[in-house]
Motif scaffolding. Structure first.
Motif, PDB file in Angstrom:
ATOM      1  N   ALA A 129      13.267 -23.079 -28.168  1.00  0.00           N
ATOM      2  CA  ALA A 129      13.849 -21.863 -28.741  1.00  0.00           C
ATOM      3  C   ALA A 129      15.359 -21.989 -28.861  1.00  0.00           C
ATOM      4  N   LEU A 130      15.877 -21.472 -29.976  1.00  0.00           N
ATOM      5  CA  LEU A 130      17.326 -21.406 -30.188  1.00  0.00           C
ATOM      6  C   LEU A 130      17.726 -19.932 -30.231  1.00  0.00           C
ATOM      7  N   VAL A 131      18.740 -19.572 -29.423  1.00  0.00           N
ATOM      8  CA  VAL A 131      19.223 -18.188 -29.396  1.00  0.00           C
ATOM      9  C   VAL A 131      20.707 -18.204 -29.732  1.00  0.00           C
ATOM     10  N   THR A 132      21.088 -17.626 -30.875  1.00  0.00           N
ATOM     11  CA  THR A 132      22.523 -17.601 -31.193  1.00  0.00           C
ATOM     12  C   THR A 132      23.181 -16.452 -30.414  1.00  0.00           C
ATOM     13  N   GLY A 133      24.420 -16.691 -30.016  1.00  0.00           N
ATOM     14  CA  GLY A 133      25.093 -15.706 -29.158  1.00  0.00           C
ATOM     15  C   GLY A 133      24.299 -15.534 -27.870  1.00  0.00           C
ATOM     16  N   GLY A 134      23.764 -16.641 -27.388  1.00  0.00           N
ATOM     17  CA  GLY A 134      22.768 -16.567 -26.312  1.00  0.00           C
ATOM     18  C   GLY A 134      23.304 -16.713 -24.912  1.00  0.00           C
ATOM     19  N   SER A 135      24.622 -16.676 -24.735  1.00  0.00           N
ATOM     20  CA  SER A 135      25.158 -16.867 -23.384  1.00  0.00           C
ATOM     21  C   SER A 135      25.755 -15.591 -22.788  1.00  0.00           C
ATOM     22  N   ARG A 136      25.772 -14.516 -23.579  1.00  0.00           N
ATOM     23  CA  ARG A 136      26.342 -13.255 -23.074  1.00  0.00           C
ATOM     24  C   ARG A 136      25.507 -12.082 -23.575  1.00  0.00           C
TER      25      ARG A 136
END
Ligand code: CAA
Length: 240
Positions: A5-12
């Motif tokens: 899975a790829l999640v953009t803006g995925g660190s906050r």
């Protein structure tokens, strides 16, 4: 077999909760971020989820970043287009720059994120595309002509992708969060925020995990017949 899975803006914010929920569901997760190296490093330390830095508003950067993720982690089965920004201003004060920055990140960013992974999903006959829209794309919002336009556009994107992907085993769905306790909402002036909370029948802001739960549900193999849908999670603030 574990899905990638790829999640953009995925660190906050909401994206971080989504990354963690997908990991908990057994996925190998790659999370992108735009600029905050410190937050991304802390997120990786705490969760073991790898982070990648690129600007979703650039097609070239997105395509190169996605190629790197696929090289390191394998083909992307699930893509969550979550990265988004606000540049709020009443329309009479909104500058062309405020308009363009939001269009580039929130709308073109969705194209740039999904387009490079789409051919692989078609070939492999499996894909899950989830776009994080907003209550404000459904109802509009004072001082958010730019943001509301992009979030309404997201709904058109998923309804169209759903029709194109259905025969190839790909679903495309949107989640419309209401007001969630993240830095984005905390940046709204306190008095305005209080008046917003007063309009939410639940009497509180939502939690990022409550949005992540919707995404994990849509991302699962078992959700294959849910396609072109919008899940609203807004504490009863607005009904379509
Ligand atoms: N409805 C009606 N009027 C409103 C209003 C609203 N929701 N919000 C502000 N106003 C009015 C103010 O009362 C003020 O009126 P007066 O001039 O009569 O006092 C006027 O609009 C604001 O004018 P200003 O010149 O002071 O505005 P400004 O240039 O300083 O901008 C603002 C202020 C940016 C609009 C600020 O009020 C703001 O940030 N509002 C919140 C907007 C918002 O809800 N954003 C959502 C962010 S969260 C998010 O986007 C996540 C998600 O998906 C849900």
């Amino acid at each position: 077999m574990a899905r990638t899975a790829l999640v953009t803006g995925g660190s906050r914010g909401i994206g971080a909760a989504i990354s963690q929920a997908l990991k908990a569901q057994g996925c190998n997760v790659a999370a992108t971020y735009a600029g905050n190296d410190e937050a991304a490093a802390k997120f990786t330390d705490e969760t073991g989820i790898k982070t990648y830095k690129w600007n979703v508003g650039s097609y070239e950067e997105s395509a190169a970043g996605i190629a790197k993720v696929e090289e390191e982690m394998g083909p992307i089965d699930i893509v969550v287009a979550n990265a988004g920004i606000t540049r709020d201003a009443p329309f009479h004060k909104m500058t062309p720059q405020q308009w363009q920055e939001v269009i580039d990140t929130n709308l073109t960013g969705v194209f740039n994120t999904v387009h490079p992974v789409w051919p692989g999903m078609r070939e492999r006959k499996f894909g899950r595309v989830i776009v994080i829209s907003s209550i404000n794309g459904q109802k509009g919002q004072f001082a958010q002509v730019n943001y509301a336009a992009t979030k309404a556009g997201d709904l058109g994107i998923v309804k169209s992708l759903a029709q194109e992907g259905a025969r190839a085993g790909i679903t495309a769905n949107a989640v419309c969060p209401g007001y969630i306790a993240t830095e984005m909402v905390m940046a709204v002036p306190e008095k305005v925020r209080e008046s917003i909370i007063a309009q939410i029948p639940a009497g509180r802001l939502g939690e990022p995990e409550e949005i992540a739960r919707c995404v994990a549900f849509l991302a699962s193999d078992e959700s294959g017949f849910i396609n072109g849908s919008t899940i609203s999670a807004n504490g009863a603030q607005f009904f379509v």
